[in-house]
Write a protein that holds these residues in place. Structure first.
Motif, PDB file in Angstrom:
ATOM      1  N   GLU A   1     -16.565   1.433 -11.999  1.00 38.22           N
ATOM      2  CA  GLU A   1     -15.296   1.014 -11.423  1.00 38.22           C
ATOM      3  C   GLU A   1     -15.526   0.251 -10.118  1.00 38.22           C
ATOM      4  O   GLU A   1     -16.478   0.521  -9.376  1.00 38.22           O
ATOM      5  N   CYS A   2     -14.622  -0.689  -9.863  1.00 38.45           N
ATOM      6  CA  CYS A   2     -14.693  -1.456  -8.630  1.00 38.45           C
ATOM      7  C   CYS A   2     -13.272  -1.787  -8.191  1.00 38.45           C
ATOM      8  O   CYS A   2     -12.472  -2.286  -8.995  1.00 38.45           O
ATOM      9  N   HIS A   3     -12.957  -1.500  -6.938  1.00 35.58           N
ATOM     10  CA  HIS A   3     -11.611  -1.714  -6.416  1.00 35.58           C
ATOM     11  C   HIS A   3     -11.681  -2.582  -5.163  1.00 35.58           C
ATOM     12  O   HIS A   3     -12.669  -2.552  -4.417  1.00 35.58           O
ATOM     13  N   CYS A   4     -10.612  -3.329  -4.953  1.00 38.59           N
ATOM     14  CA  CYS A   4     -10.503  -4.142  -3.744  1.00 38.59           C
ATOM     15  C   CYS A   4      -9.047  -4.172  -3.305  1.00 38.59           C
ATOM     16  O   CYS A   4      -8.130  -3.938  -4.116  1.00 38.59           O
ATOM     17  N   SER A   5      -8.825  -4.455  -2.028  1.00 33.08           N
ATOM     18  CA  SER A   5      -7.482  -4.476  -1.455  1.00 33.08           C
ATOM     19  C   SER A   5      -7.220  -5.836  -0.825  1.00 33.08           C
ATOM     20  O   SER A   5      -8.116  -6.425  -0.208  1.00 33.08           O
ATOM     21  N   ILE A   6      -5.993  -6.300  -0.972  1.00 31.38           N
ATOM     22  CA  ILE A   6      -5.584  -7.575  -0.399  1.00 31.38           C
ATOM     23  C   ILE A   6      -4.280  -7.355   0.349  1.00 31.38           C
ATOM     24  O   ILE A   6      -3.285  -6.903  -0.231  1.00 31.38           O
ATOM     25  N   ASN A   7      -4.291  -7.666   1.639  1.00 31.17           N
ATOM     26  CA  ASN A   7      -3.106  -7.510   2.472  1.00 31.17           C
ATOM     27  C   ASN A   7      -2.377  -8.844   2.621  1.00 31.17           C
ATOM     28  O   ASN A   7      -3.011  -9.901   2.725  1.00 31.17           O
ATOM     29  N   PHE A   8      -1.063  -8.789   2.645  1.00 35.82           N
ATOM     30  CA  PHE A   8      -0.256  -9.987   2.873  1.00 35.82           C
ATOM     31  C   PHE A   8       1.065  -9.557   3.501  1.00 35.82           C
ATOM     32  O   PHE A   8       1.407  -8.366   3.526  1.00 35.82           O
ATOM     33  N   THR A   9       1.799 -10.525   4.012  1.00 35.54           N
ATOM     34  CA  THR A   9       3.037 -10.256   4.732  1.00 35.54           C
ATOM     35  C   THR A   9       4.170 -11.083   4.155  1.00 35.54           C
ATOM     36  O   THR A   9       4.004 -12.292   3.903  1.00 35.54           O
ATOM     37  N   LEU A  10       5.294 -10.450   3.938  1.00 35.37           N
ATOM     38  CA  LEU A  10       6.526 -11.140   3.570  1.00 35.37           C
ATOM     39  C   LEU A  10       7.360 -11.323   4.837  1.00 35.37           C
ATOM     40  O   LEU A  10       7.790 -10.347   5.456  1.00 35.37           O
ATOM     41  N   LYS A  11       7.576 -12.575   5.230  1.00 34.01           N
ATOM     42  CA  LYS A  11       8.337 -12.843   6.446  1.00 34.01           C
ATOM     43  C   LYS A  11       9.837 -12.677   6.230  1.00 34.01           C
ATOM     44  O   LYS A  11      10.566 -12.411   7.176  1.00 34.01           O
ATOM     45  N   GLU A  12      10.282 -12.833   4.976  1.00 37.46           N
ATOM     46  CA  GLU A  12      11.694 -12.685   4.656  1.00 37.46           C
ATOM     47  C   GLU A  12      11.844 -11.792   3.434  1.00 37.46           C
ATOM     48  O   GLU A  12      10.907 -11.656   2.624  1.00 37.46           O
ATOM     49  N   ASP A  13      13.029 -11.203   3.305  1.00 46.80           N
ATOM     50  CA  ASP A  13      13.294 -10.380   2.125  1.00 46.80           C
ATOM     51  C   ASP A  13      13.297 -11.237   0.866  1.00 46.80           C
ATOM     52  O   ASP A  13      13.741 -12.397   0.880  1.00 46.80           O
ATOM     53  N   ILE A  14      12.799 -10.668  -0.213  1.00 45.60           N
ATOM     54  CA  ILE A  14      12.923 -11.288  -1.539  1.00 45.60           C
ATOM     55  C   ILE A  14      13.967 -10.483  -2.293  1.00 45.60           C
ATOM     56  O   ILE A  14      13.699  -9.369  -2.757  1.00 45.60           O
ATOM     57  N   LEU A  15      15.154 -11.036  -2.375  1.00 44.10           N
ATOM     58  CA  LEU A  15      16.276 -10.313  -2.962  1.00 44.10           C
ATOM     59  C   LEU A  15      16.373 -10.594  -4.447  1.00 44.10           C
ATOM     60  O   LEU A  15      15.991 -11.663  -4.933  1.00 44.10           O
ATOM     61  N   GLY A  16      16.909  -9.628  -5.174  1.00 46.60           N
ATOM     62  CA  GLY A  16      17.096  -9.778  -6.613  1.00 46.60           C
ATOM     63  C   GLY A  16      15.919  -9.231  -7.396  1.00 46.60           C
ATOM     64  O   GLY A  16      15.068  -8.490  -6.873  1.00 46.60           O
ATOM     65  N   ASP A  17      15.871  -9.586  -8.668  1.00 41.35           N
ATOM     66  CA  ASP A  17      14.775  -9.138  -9.535  1.00 41.35           C
ATOM     67  C   ASP A  17      13.484  -9.847  -9.138  1.00 41.35           C
ATOM     68  O   ASP A  17      13.442 -11.071  -9.016  1.00 41.35           O
TER      69      ASP A  17
END
Length: 351
Positions: A94-110
């Motif tokens: 097994e091998c796992h990795c993490s990726i961080n990111f930022t949402l500056k605004e809300d993503i509304l809806g589906d």
């Protein structure tokens, strides 16, 4: 004595005639309508068509631009896992990795989560044909006579379930989304069912009939690139297991282009995520299993919304704009030619 005259038969007498019947259809006497093309009708057709296509094109382009989308390439960000997966002997590690990111605004809806592949060609004829539709319907068939070779059976004769190159190359990365809130990580609830077409889920794919799935696939083995058999694709939901697994069904619908995306999950709109994804810091937790380095491919994970016209692809809108522009320009050209010829006709009539 009276002279006897011999009658010479005419050519063709006594033989069936090749003439068509004397009917309105065969004699081409059916009523018909032939449009009288005048300059007014021709120009109005061009300008109305151009106006319609331009209007639809603008609406489609504006609609596509209103889609909120974030795309992250994790091919290089998970480079350690990528190197591990290039060695086939490490398939069970097994091998796992993490990726961080930022949402500056809300993503509304589906909100929909996709995985994207680049430089992965699925439109090769042998690859497209390398499947057994009868097997995917749950029938007991001899896959040796199908187009699944060389992914039809192992050397000892054990058949593969499912067989074929398409199934063997199925995308098998696991992607989870976490919301970082007040120094704690909240897992975003994701829906893994209801993502495939209804006709695929209920018509084209069926599990073999048996009292449980493990016995239904007894005597068959997983494809060589799979980490677990087909009856363990979703151990939590039996209705999403085996051949009717949504991830498997979506992968079996091959793409016509080398760069494509497939629907992976949908955000479940409950509790904190009832309105969509709030602005803030997020993390993708990825279990890296699908190697892409050898064919110089790339992998992406995409979060996107949809609108009435679909996703963020502006191709259809651009096509309408080009068609509308061409029709409008053609109308102006015809108008110029008509005015020029009319002036010449008026000049010669005066002479």
């Amino acid at each position: 004595m009276k002279n006897k005259t011999s009658v010479v038969p005419r050519e063709g007498e006594g033989q069936p005639s090749r003439c068509p019947d004397n009917s309105a259809f065969k004699q081409q006497r059916l009523p018909a309508w032939k449009p009288q093309l005048t300059i007014a009708s021709v120009l109005s057709s061009f300008f109305l068509t151009g106006a319609f296509c331009l209007t639809v094109g603008v609406c489609l382009v504006l609609s596509a631009n209103s889609v909120r989308e974030i795309q992250i390439d994790y091919s290089d960000k998970c480079s350690d896992c990528s190197k591990l997966r290039e060695n086939s002997s490490n398939w069970n590690k097994e091998c796992h990795c993490s990726i961080n990111f930022t949402l500056k605004e809300d993503i509304l809806g589906d909100v929909f989560m996709y995985y994207g592949l680049q430089n992965f060609y699925q439109n090769h004829r042998r690859y497209v044909k390398s499947r057994s539709d009868a097997q995917l319907l749950g029938r007991n068939v001899n896959i040796q006579s199908s187009y699944c070779a060389p992914f039809s059976a192992y050397r000892n004769g054990t058949p593969m379930a499912p067989c074929g190159a398409i199934a063997n190359s199925m995308f098998n990365d696991t992607i989870d989304l976490f919301y970082n809130y007040n120094s704690s990580m909240i897992q975003v609830p994701l829906l893994k069912t209801g993502n495939s077409w209804w006709t695929d889920k209920n018509v084209k794919f069926r599990n073999p009939e048996s009292y449980n799935l493990s016995s239904a696939f007894a005597g068959a083995a997983r494809p060589p690139y799979w980490q677990k058999p087909v009856y363990l694709l979703d151990e939590e939901d039996e209705r999403n297991n085996g051949y009717v697994n949504d991830d498997f069904i979506i992968w079996m619908r091959v793409s016509a282009f080398a760069t494509f995306r497939n629907l992976y999950r949908r955000v479940r709109r409950v509790r904190r995520f009832a309105e969509g994804l709030p602005a803030g810091n997020y993390t993708f937790q990825i279990s890296y299993n699908f190697p892409v380095t050898r064919f110089k491919g790339r992998k992406h994970v995409i979060l996107s919304t949809v609108v009435w016209s679909g996703g963020s692809n502006p191709f259809l809108g651009i096509a309408y704009l080009v068609s509308g522009t061409a029709a409008t320009l053609a109308g102006f050209v015809i108008t110029g030619i008509h005015l020029k010829l009319r002036k010449k006709k008026t000049y010669f009539q005066k002479q």
